[in-house]
Design a protein around this motif. Sequence first.
Motif, mmCIF file in Angstrom:
data_model
loop_
_atom_site.group_PDB
_atom_site.id
_atom_site.type_symbol
_atom_site.label_atom_id
_atom_site.label_comp_id
_atom_site.label_asym_id
_atom_site.label_seq_id
_atom_site.Cartn_x
_atom_site.Cartn_y
_atom_site.Cartn_z
ATOM 1 N N LEU A 200 0.751 -1.164 0.036
ATOM 2 C CA LEU A 200 -0.125 0.052 -0.103
ATOM 3 C C LEU A 200 0.750 1.337 0.054
ATOM 4 O O LEU A 200 1.935 1.299 0.819
ATOM 5 N N VAL A 201 0.287 1.968 -0.588
ATOM 6 C CA VAL A 201 1.219 3.421 -0.736
ATOM 7 C C VAL A 201 0.477 4.545 -0.342
ATOM 8 O O VAL A 201 -0.695 4.792 -0.659
ATOM 9 N N ALA A 202 0.892 5.456 0.606
ATOM 10 C CA ALA A 202 0.216 6.632 1.224
ATOM 11 C C ALA A 202 1.049 7.700 0.839
ATOM 12 O O ALA A 202 2.249 7.776 0.986
ATOM 13 N N ILE A 203 0.355 8.870 0.287
ATOM 14 C CA ILE A 203 1.056 10.083 -0.018
ATOM 15 C C ILE A 203 0.145 11.237 0.537
ATOM 16 O O ILE A 203 -1.000 11.433 0.408
ATOM 17 N N SER A 204 0.741 11.896 1.203
ATOM 18 C CA SER A 204 0.398 13.106 2.208
ATOM 19 C C SER A 204 0.704 14.590 1.478
ATOM 20 O O SER A 204 2.039 14.453 1.199
ATOM 21 N N ASN A 205 -0.098 15.450 1.586
ATOM 22 C CA ASN A 205 0.645 16.813 1.335
ATOM 23 C C ASN A 205 -0.027 17.582 1.978
ATOM 24 O O ASN A 205 -1.137 17.567 2.595
ATOM 25 N N ASP A 206 0.291 19.210 1.811
ATOM 26 C CA ASP A 206 -0.436 20.343 2.309
ATOM 27 C C ASP A 206 -1.417 20.865 1.121
ATOM 28 O O ASP A 206 -0.841 21.177 0.092
ATOM 29 N N VAL A 207 -2.601 21.083 1.425
ATOM 30 C CA VAL A 207 -3.618 21.409 0.347
ATOM 31 C C VAL A 207 -4.395 22.544 0.768
ATOM 32 O O VAL A 207 -5.073 22.624 1.788
ATOM 33 N N TYR A 208 -4.155 23.769 -0.166
ATOM 34 C CA TYR A 208 -5.234 24.817 0.253
ATOM 35 C C TYR A 208 -6.619 24.656 -0.147
ATOM 36 O O TYR A 208 -7.028 23.626 -1.163
ATOM 37 N N LEU A 236 -3.565 10.647 0.321
ATOM 38 C CA LEU A 236 -3.946 9.796 -0.923
ATOM 39 C C LEU A 236 -3.363 8.246 -0.609
ATOM 40 O O LEU A 236 -2.394 8.277 -0.018
ATOM 41 N N LEU A 237 -4.296 7.225 -0.856
ATOM 42 C CA LEU A 237 -3.873 5.957 -0.462
ATOM 43 C C LEU A 237 -4.152 5.007 -1.720
ATOM 44 O O LEU A 237 -5.351 5.260 -2.440
ATOM 45 N N PHE A 238 -3.127 4.378 -2.406
ATOM 46 C CA PHE A 238 -3.123 3.519 -3.345
ATOM 47 C C PHE A 238 -2.784 2.090 -3.091
ATOM 48 O O PHE A 238 -2.103 1.694 -2.087
ATOM 49 N N ASN A 239 -3.368 1.243 -3.728
ATOM 50 C CA ASN A 239 -3.252 -0.462 -3.623
ATOM 51 C C ASN A 239 -1.983 -0.985 -4.069
ATOM 52 O O ASN A 239 -1.086 -0.230 -4.726
ATOM 53 N N ALA A 240 -1.828 -2.292 -3.776
ATOM 54 C CA ALA A 240 -0.451 -2.586 -4.463
ATOM 55 C C ALA A 240 -0.101 -2.641 -5.773
ATOM 56 O O ALA A 240 0.697 -2.847 -6.407
#
Length: 311
Positions: A200-208, A236-240
């Motif tokens: 699993l892949v998690a990507i986080s960021n700062d969003v206005y 954001l979360l992505f599967n394998a």
Amino acid sequence: SFIDDNSANTVEVDYVLHKDGTIGFQLKNKVNYTTLTIDPILEWGSYFNLASGTNNLYNIANHMDDDGNYYTYGMAPNGANTYPVVNPGSAYTSTANGSADVYFAKFNTNRQLVWSAYLGGSGYDEVYDGNVITTSGSTLHLVGEEITTGAPFTNGGGFFQNTPARNFWARFNKNTGVLEHLTSLSSGDKPSIAVSSNGLVAISNDVYDFNYFPILNRSGAYNQAINGGSRDMGLLLFNASYAQIWGTYLGGTSSQENFMCAFDSNNNLYFVGETSNNASLVNLPGAYNQTTPGGVTDVMLGKCISNGQLV
């Protein structure tokens, strides 16, 4: 190394590579002692610089994979365009392309330079330091702040957008340096990435509130469709297979920013960042729960269990 403040009373100590990539030490044999003095020998140290010119890399991030290979990753402005390019394996180009590109390199366990390359478009491509580089299996993952027109957008499967945007996500074969996937992600700042043990892949960021962000509700998970204030965490979360399975804002009024995430072995997802106001907090019985900010900026941390429920 020696024990009990007696340099003549020597003991053997081994290096240990921990799972998180840090280096530690351990006694080679069991010994009773009060004080252990470790006197490590420097095995490798080197400058890594331009062939010509005076500029340099910025926002450098480093990573060591489970096999002991070492990677470095940073932003090269147009004055830093003579870093070595070695066996790039279509990892994009042998020369810097725009006013700034990102640059990354791999060193093997003997610290030999295996491959290195630039990545970018015709404009100002950039990366901030933080959790922006990681490996999983044979894949090297990079995320960055901005990717511009002319970059080699490549659809290797899963989530894909080929329009220049603030954030990007690139995947390479870590052994060969071959570019497998390059996509824009969303508008926002300071992306970070984490990969779980089962992909699993998690990507986080700062969003206005005015940024583009790919919202995708997930059954049973925390779902927040709109920005709660000036900035929120975008998660954001992505599967394998790298298909998107979740996309949500998380935050309250004012600003929440500078987030990073990590998985545990059960696919629970932890996050930490900064908050300057009400952050839509959820109390967990028995845990530390502080519901009122203590100052101008506080730490904000939390946990989502494997189905995305915020606990």
